[in-house]
Write a protein that holds these residues in place. Structure first.
Motif, mmCIF file in Angstrom:
data_model
loop_
_atom_site.group_PDB
_atom_site.id
_atom_site.type_symbol
_atom_site.label_atom_id
_atom_site.label_comp_id
_atom_site.label_asym_id
_atom_site.label_seq_id
_atom_site.Cartn_x
_atom_site.Cartn_y
_atom_site.Cartn_z
ATOM 1 N N SER A 99 0.835 -1.195 0.000
ATOM 2 C CA SER A 99 0.000 0.000 0.000
ATOM 3 C C SER A 99 0.877 1.254 0.000
ATOM 4 O O SER A 99 1.868 1.316 0.728
ATOM 5 C CB SER A 99 -0.885 -0.020 1.249
ATOM 6 O OG SER A 99 -1.643 1.148 1.300
ATOM 7 N N GLY A 100 0.511 2.207 -0.833
ATOM 8 C CA GLY A 100 1.216 3.483 -0.875
ATOM 9 C C GLY A 100 2.458 3.493 -1.750
ATOM 10 O O GLY A 100 3.176 4.484 -1.831
ATOM 11 N N LYS B 168 0.867 2.144 -7.026
ATOM 12 C CA LYS B 168 0.144 1.378 -8.052
ATOM 13 C C LYS B 168 -0.952 2.222 -8.728
ATOM 14 O O LYS B 168 -1.032 2.276 -9.951
ATOM 15 C CB LYS B 168 -0.475 0.113 -7.423
ATOM 16 C CG LYS B 168 0.560 -0.785 -6.756
ATOM 17 C CD LYS B 168 -0.077 -1.997 -6.118
ATOM 18 C CE LYS B 168 -1.069 -1.681 -4.999
ATOM 19 N NZ LYS B 168 -0.463 -1.019 -3.808
ATOM 20 N N SER C 65 -1.132 5.422 -8.715
ATOM 21 C CA SER C 65 -0.463 6.541 -9.402
ATOM 22 C C SER C 65 -0.004 6.119 -10.795
ATOM 23 O O SER C 65 -0.113 6.891 -11.751
ATOM 24 C CB SER C 65 0.753 7.014 -8.603
ATOM 25 O OG SER C 65 0.374 7.367 -7.298
HETATM 26 N N1 ATP Z 1 -2.187 13.806 -5.577
HETATM 27 C C1 ATP Z 1 -1.297 13.411 -4.666
HETATM 28 N N2 ATP Z 1 -0.582 14.317 -3.957
HETATM 29 C C2 ATP Z 1 0.321 13.946 -3.045
HETATM 30 N N3 ATP Z 1 0.635 12.664 -2.778
HETATM 31 C C3 ATP Z 1 -0.040 11.722 -3.458
HETATM 32 C C4 ATP Z 1 -1.030 12.030 -4.429
HETATM 33 N N4 ATP Z 1 -1.509 10.884 -4.940
HETATM 34 C C5 ATP Z 1 -0.853 9.906 -4.304
HETATM 35 N N5 ATP Z 1 0.035 10.399 -3.420
HETATM 36 C C6 ATP Z 1 0.961 9.627 -2.597
HETATM 37 O O1 ATP Z 1 1.686 8.761 -3.447
HETATM 38 C C7 ATP Z 1 1.897 7.499 -2.824
HETATM 39 C C8 ATP Z 1 1.372 6.410 -3.730
HETATM 40 O O2 ATP Z 1 -0.035 6.455 -3.759
HETATM 41 P P1 ATP Z 1 -0.911 5.414 -4.548
HETATM 42 O O3 ATP Z 1 -2.321 5.782 -4.348
HETATM 43 O O4 ATP Z 1 -0.416 5.353 -5.958
HETATM 44 O O5 ATP Z 1 -0.544 4.050 -3.783
HETATM 45 P P2 ATP Z 1 -1.081 2.571 -4.012
HETATM 46 O O6 ATP Z 1 0.093 1.707 -4.302
HETATM 47 O O7 ATP Z 1 -2.177 2.594 -5.027
HETATM 48 O O8 ATP Z 1 -1.660 2.216 -2.566
HETATM 49 P P3 ATP Z 1 -2.949 1.315 -2.146
HETATM 50 O O9 ATP Z 1 -2.551 -0.123 -2.302
HETATM 51 O O10 ATP Z 1 -3.164 1.686 -0.723
HETATM 52 O O11 ATP Z 1 -4.091 1.715 -3.030
HETATM 53 C C9 ATP Z 1 1.208 7.566 -1.478
HETATM 54 O O12 ATP Z 1 2.180 7.855 -0.498
HETATM 55 C C10 ATP Z 1 0.237 8.718 -1.615
HETATM 56 O O13 ATP Z 1 0.038 9.387 -0.397
#
Ligand code: ATP
Ligand code: MG
Length: 224
Positions: free
Chosen positions: A39-40, A43, A45
Protein backbone atom coordinates in the motif's frame (compact mmCIF):
# COMPACT_ATOMS: atom_id res chain seq x y z
CA UNK A 1 -2.18 -1.63 -28.42
CA UNK A 2 0.92 -2.10 -26.31
CA UNK A 3 1.65 0.31 -23.48
CA UNK A 4 5.34 1.26 -23.39
CA UNK A 5 6.74 3.29 -20.51
CA UNK A 6 10.35 4.48 -20.50
CA UNK A 7 12.44 6.54 -18.08
CA UNK A 8 9.46 7.59 -15.99
CA UNK A 9 10.03 9.84 -12.97
CA UNK A 10 7.19 10.94 -10.71
CA UNK A 11 7.20 12.90 -7.46
CA UNK A 12 4.51 14.48 -5.32
CA UNK A 13 4.53 17.33 -2.79
CA UNK A 14 6.95 19.65 -4.63
CA UNK A 15 9.27 16.74 -5.38
CA UNK A 16 9.62 15.82 -1.69
CA UNK A 17 7.86 12.50 -2.16
CA UNK A 18 9.48 10.30 -4.80
CA UNK A 19 7.14 7.71 -6.33
CA UNK A 20 8.95 6.51 -9.47
CA UNK A 21 12.56 6.77 -10.60
CA UNK A 22 13.43 5.77 -14.14
CA UNK A 23 10.58 3.27 -14.36
CA UNK A 24 10.43 1.25 -17.55
CA UNK A 25 7.72 -1.25 -18.46
CA UNK A 26 5.75 -2.76 -21.31
CA UNK A 27 2.20 -4.06 -21.03
CA UNK A 28 1.27 -6.14 -24.04
CA UNK A 29 -1.83 -6.36 -26.19
CA UNK A 30 -4.03 -9.35 -25.46
CA UNK A 31 -2.34 -9.93 -22.11
CA UNK A 32 -3.46 -9.54 -18.53
CA UNK A 33 -0.68 -7.77 -16.63
CA UNK A 34 -1.10 -7.82 -12.87
CA UNK A 35 0.51 -5.18 -10.65
CA UNK A 36 1.33 -6.02 -7.04
CA UNK A 37 3.00 -3.98 -4.32
CA UNK A 38 2.58 -2.65 -0.80
CA UNK A 39 0.00 0.00 0.00
CA UNK A 40 1.22 3.48 -0.88
CA UNK A 41 3.93 2.28 -3.22
CA UNK A 42 2.37 3.92 -6.29
CA UNK A 43 0.14 1.38 -8.05
CA UNK A 44 -2.83 3.72 -8.49
CA UNK A 45 -0.46 6.54 -9.40
CA UNK A 46 0.97 4.43 -12.21
CA UNK A 47 -2.49 3.71 -13.64
CA UNK A 48 -3.30 7.45 -13.43
CA UNK A 49 -0.15 8.23 -15.42
CA UNK A 50 -0.94 5.62 -18.08
CA UNK A 51 -4.50 6.97 -18.35
CA UNK A 52 -3.19 10.53 -18.69
CA UNK A 53 -5.13 11.64 -15.63
CA UNK A 54 -1.79 12.68 -14.16
CA UNK A 55 1.48 13.62 -15.87
CA UNK A 56 5.05 12.44 -15.22
CA UNK A 57 7.92 14.72 -14.22
CA UNK A 58 9.99 13.06 -16.90
CA UNK A 59 9.78 10.09 -19.24
CA UNK A 60 7.71 8.72 -22.05
CA UNK A 61 4.38 6.91 -22.07
CA UNK A 62 3.36 5.50 -25.43
CA UNK A 63 0.11 3.67 -26.16
CA UNK A 64 0.02 2.08 -29.59
CA UNK A 65 1.43 4.77 -31.87
CA UNK A 66 0.43 7.64 -29.60
CA UNK A 67 2.90 9.28 -27.25
CA UNK A 68 0.44 10.21 -24.51
CA UNK A 69 3.12 11.98 -22.49
CA UNK A 70 3.55 14.52 -25.32
CA UNK A 71 -0.14 15.46 -25.41
CA UNK A 72 -1.83 18.37 -23.66
CA UNK A 73 -4.71 17.95 -21.19
CA UNK A 74 -7.42 18.11 -23.86
CA UNK A 75 -5.63 15.61 -26.08
CA UNK A 76 -5.17 13.15 -23.24
CA UNK A 77 -8.81 13.47 -22.19
CA UNK A 78 -10.00 12.72 -25.71
CA UNK A 79 -7.58 9.83 -26.07
CA UNK A 80 -8.70 8.37 -22.74
CA UNK A 81 -12.38 8.64 -23.66
CA UNK A 82 -11.83 6.79 -26.94
CA UNK A 83 -9.28 4.16 -25.99
CA UNK A 84 -9.09 3.61 -22.23
CA UNK A 85 -11.52 2.06 -19.77
CA UNK A 86 -10.64 2.77 -16.14
CA UNK A 87 -12.09 0.88 -13.18
CA UNK A 88 -11.24 3.17 -10.26
CA UNK A 89 -10.33 1.86 -6.81
CA UNK A 90 -12.94 4.22 -5.37
CA UNK A 91 -15.55 3.66 -8.16
CA UNK A 92 -16.08 7.42 -8.82
CA UNK A 93 -19.74 6.91 -9.70
CA UNK A 94 -21.82 10.06 -10.09
CA UNK A 95 -24.42 10.11 -7.30
CA UNK A 96 -27.13 12.08 -9.16
CA UNK A 97 -27.13 9.71 -12.14
CA UNK A 98 -28.80 6.29 -12.20
CA UNK A 99 -26.79 3.11 -12.65
CA UNK A 100 -27.74 3.04 -16.35
CA UNK A 101 -26.82 6.71 -16.82
CA UNK A 102 -23.49 6.26 -15.03
CA UNK A 103 -22.53 3.46 -17.39
CA UNK A 104 -23.70 5.37 -20.49
CA UNK A 105 -22.16 8.73 -19.67
CA UNK A 106 -18.78 8.31 -21.37
CA UNK A 107 -20.50 6.91 -24.44
CA UNK A 108 -22.67 10.02 -24.55
CA UNK A 109 -19.65 12.28 -24.23
CA UNK A 110 -18.23 10.50 -27.25
CA UNK A 111 -21.33 11.52 -29.22
CA UNK A 112 -22.81 8.10 -29.88
CA UNK A 113 -26.58 7.76 -30.48
CA UNK A 114 -28.57 7.54 -27.24
CA UNK A 115 -30.31 4.31 -28.13
CA UNK A 116 -27.03 2.46 -28.90
CA UNK A 117 -25.56 3.58 -25.62
CA UNK A 118 -28.61 2.56 -23.60
CA UNK A 119 -28.66 -0.88 -25.18
CA UNK A 120 -24.94 -1.42 -24.65
CA UNK A 121 -25.10 -0.11 -21.06
CA UNK A 122 -28.02 -2.40 -20.25
CA UNK A 123 -26.21 -5.36 -21.82
CA UNK A 124 -23.03 -4.70 -19.83
CA UNK A 125 -25.00 -4.30 -16.59
CA UNK A 126 -26.74 -7.58 -17.28
CA UNK A 127 -23.34 -9.21 -17.81
CA UNK A 128 -22.19 -8.08 -14.36
CA UNK A 129 -25.45 -9.31 -12.78
CA UNK A 130 -27.19 -5.97 -12.27
CA UNK A 131 -30.00 -6.17 -14.82
CA UNK A 132 -32.60 -5.37 -12.15
CA UNK A 133 -30.79 -2.28 -10.79
CA UNK A 134 -30.63 -0.07 -13.89
CA UNK A 135 -32.73 2.74 -12.47
CA UNK A 136 -31.29 2.77 -8.95
CA UNK A 137 -28.93 5.50 -7.79
CA UNK A 138 -25.42 4.44 -6.71
CA UNK A 139 -26.04 5.12 -2.99
CA UNK A 140 -28.65 2.35 -2.99
CA UNK A 141 -26.02 -0.19 -4.04
CA UNK A 142 -23.55 -2.18 -1.96
CA UNK A 143 -19.80 -1.64 -2.45
CA UNK A 144 -19.53 -4.74 -4.60
CA UNK A 145 -22.49 -3.70 -6.73
CA UNK A 146 -20.99 -0.26 -7.24
CA UNK A 147 -17.74 -1.92 -8.25
CA UNK A 148 -19.57 -3.91 -10.91
CA UNK A 149 -21.21 -0.71 -12.21
CA UNK A 150 -17.73 0.81 -12.42
CA UNK A 151 -16.58 -2.18 -14.46
CA UNK A 152 -19.53 -1.93 -16.86
CA UNK A 153 -18.83 1.78 -17.26
CA UNK A 154 -15.19 1.10 -18.13
CA UNK A 155 -16.28 -1.13 -21.02
CA UNK A 156 -18.94 1.11 -22.59
CA UNK A 157 -16.72 2.50 -25.37
CA UNK A 158 -15.16 -0.88 -26.10
CA UNK A 159 -11.71 0.39 -25.12
CA UNK A 160 -8.50 -1.24 -26.37
CA UNK A 161 -6.92 -0.56 -22.98
CA UNK A 162 -8.47 -1.54 -19.64
CA UNK A 163 -6.94 -0.26 -16.41
CA UNK A 164 -8.46 -1.83 -13.31
CA UNK A 165 -7.54 -0.78 -9.78
CA UNK A 166 -8.40 -3.64 -7.42
CA UNK A 167 -11.57 -4.54 -9.34
CA UNK A 168 -12.40 -7.38 -6.96
CA UNK A 169 -11.50 -5.55 -3.73
CA UNK A 170 -15.11 -5.38 -2.54
CA UNK A 171 -16.47 -8.61 -3.93
CA UNK A 172 -17.11 -11.99 -2.32
CA UNK A 173 -15.20 -14.97 -3.71
CA UNK A 174 -17.81 -16.10 -6.19
CA UNK A 175 -18.68 -12.65 -7.54
CA UNK A 176 -14.97 -11.79 -7.61
CA UNK A 177 -14.27 -14.82 -9.76
CA UNK A 178 -17.09 -13.90 -12.15
CA UNK A 179 -15.74 -10.34 -12.46
CA UNK A 180 -12.18 -11.59 -13.01
CA UNK A 181 -13.43 -13.93 -15.72
CA UNK A 182 -15.37 -11.18 -17.42
CA UNK A 183 -12.53 -8.70 -17.36
CA UNK A 184 -9.67 -11.04 -18.32
CA UNK A 185 -11.81 -12.50 -21.10
CA UNK A 186 -11.76 -9.01 -22.66
CA UNK A 187 -7.99 -9.18 -22.91
CA UNK A 188 -7.82 -12.71 -24.25
CA UNK A 189 -10.79 -12.98 -26.56
CA UNK A 190 -11.10 -9.36 -27.66
CA UNK A 191 -7.34 -8.78 -27.69
CA UNK A 192 -7.29 -5.84 -25.32
CA UNK A 193 -4.49 -4.71 -23.04
CA UNK A 194 -5.46 -5.25 -19.42
CA UNK A 195 -3.45 -3.82 -16.52
CA UNK A 196 -4.91 -4.84 -13.18
CA UNK A 197 -3.83 -3.86 -9.68
CA UNK A 198 -4.75 -6.46 -7.10
CA UNK A 199 -3.99 -7.74 -3.63
CA UNK A 200 -5.90 -10.93 -4.29
CA UNK A 201 -3.73 -14.02 -4.68
CA UNK A 202 -6.65 -15.59 -6.59
CA UNK A 203 -6.28 -13.00 -9.33
CA UNK A 204 -2.77 -14.26 -10.11
CA UNK A 205 -4.33 -17.32 -11.73
CA UNK A 206 -5.60 -15.04 -14.50
CA UNK A 207 -2.31 -13.17 -15.00
CA UNK A 208 -0.17 -13.56 -18.10
CA UNK A 209 2.46 -11.27 -16.61
CA UNK A 210 3.07 -10.27 -13.00
CA UNK A 211 4.95 -7.15 -11.88
CA UNK A 212 5.66 -5.68 -8.47
CA UNK A 213 6.05 -1.98 -7.76
CA UNK A 214 9.06 -1.57 -5.45
CA UNK A 215 12.13 0.64 -5.14
CA UNK A 216 10.41 3.31 -7.27
CA UNK A 217 10.20 0.97 -10.24
CA UNK A 218 8.41 -2.04 -11.66
CA UNK A 219 10.09 -5.41 -11.37
CA UNK A 220 8.92 -8.64 -13.02
CA UNK A 221 7.47 -11.26 -10.71
CA UNK A 222 5.61 -11.24 -7.42
CA UNK A 223 8.37 -9.60 -5.41
CA UNK A 224 9.42 -12.70 -3.51
N1 ATP B 1 -2.19 13.81 -5.58
C1 ATP B 1 -1.30 13.41 -4.67
N2 ATP B 1 -0.58 14.32 -3.96
C2 ATP B 1 0.32 13.95 -3.04
N3 ATP B 1 0.63 12.66 -2.78
C3 ATP B 1 -0.04 11.72 -3.46
C4 ATP B 1 -1.03 12.03 -4.43
N4 ATP B 1 -1.51 10.88 -4.94
C5 ATP B 1 -0.85 9.91 -4.30
N5 ATP B 1 0.03 10.40 -3.42
C6 ATP B 1 0.96 9.63 -2.60
O1 ATP B 1 1.69 8.76 -3.45
C7 ATP B 1 1.90 7.50 -2.82
C8 ATP B 1 1.37 6.41 -3.73
O2 ATP B 1 -0.03 6.46 -3.76
P1 ATP B 1 -0.91 5.41 -4.55
O3 ATP B 1 -2.32 5.78 -4.35
O4 ATP B 1 -0.42 5.35 -5.96
O5 ATP B 1 -0.54 4.05 -3.78
P2 ATP B 1 -1.08 2.57 -4.01
O6 ATP B 1 0.09 1.71 -4.30
O7 ATP B 1 -2.18 2.59 -5.03
O8 ATP B 1 -1.66 2.22 -2.57
P3 ATP B 1 -2.95 1.32 -2.15
O9 ATP B 1 -2.55 -0.12 -2.30
O10 ATP B 1 -3.16 1.69 -0.72
O11 ATP B 1 -4.09 1.72 -3.03
C9 ATP B 1 1.21 7.57 -1.48
O12 ATP B 1 2.18 7.86 -0.50
C10 ATP B 1 0.24 8.72 -1.61
O13 ATP B 1 0.04 9.39 -0.40
MG1 MG C 1 -4.19 2.25 -4.93
Amino acid sequence: MDICIAGLDKTFDNRDRVIFKDLTATFRTGKTSVLLGKSGVGKSSLLNLVAGIDTPDRGRIQIGDTVVSDMDDAGRTLFRRRHIGFVFQSFNLIPVLTVLENVGLVGQLDGRPDRDIKEKAAFLLETVGLADRLLDFPDRLSGGEQQRVALARALINDPEIILADEPTGNLDGKTGTAVLELITDQAKRLHKTLVMVTHSPDALAWADEVFTVENYALVPGNGI
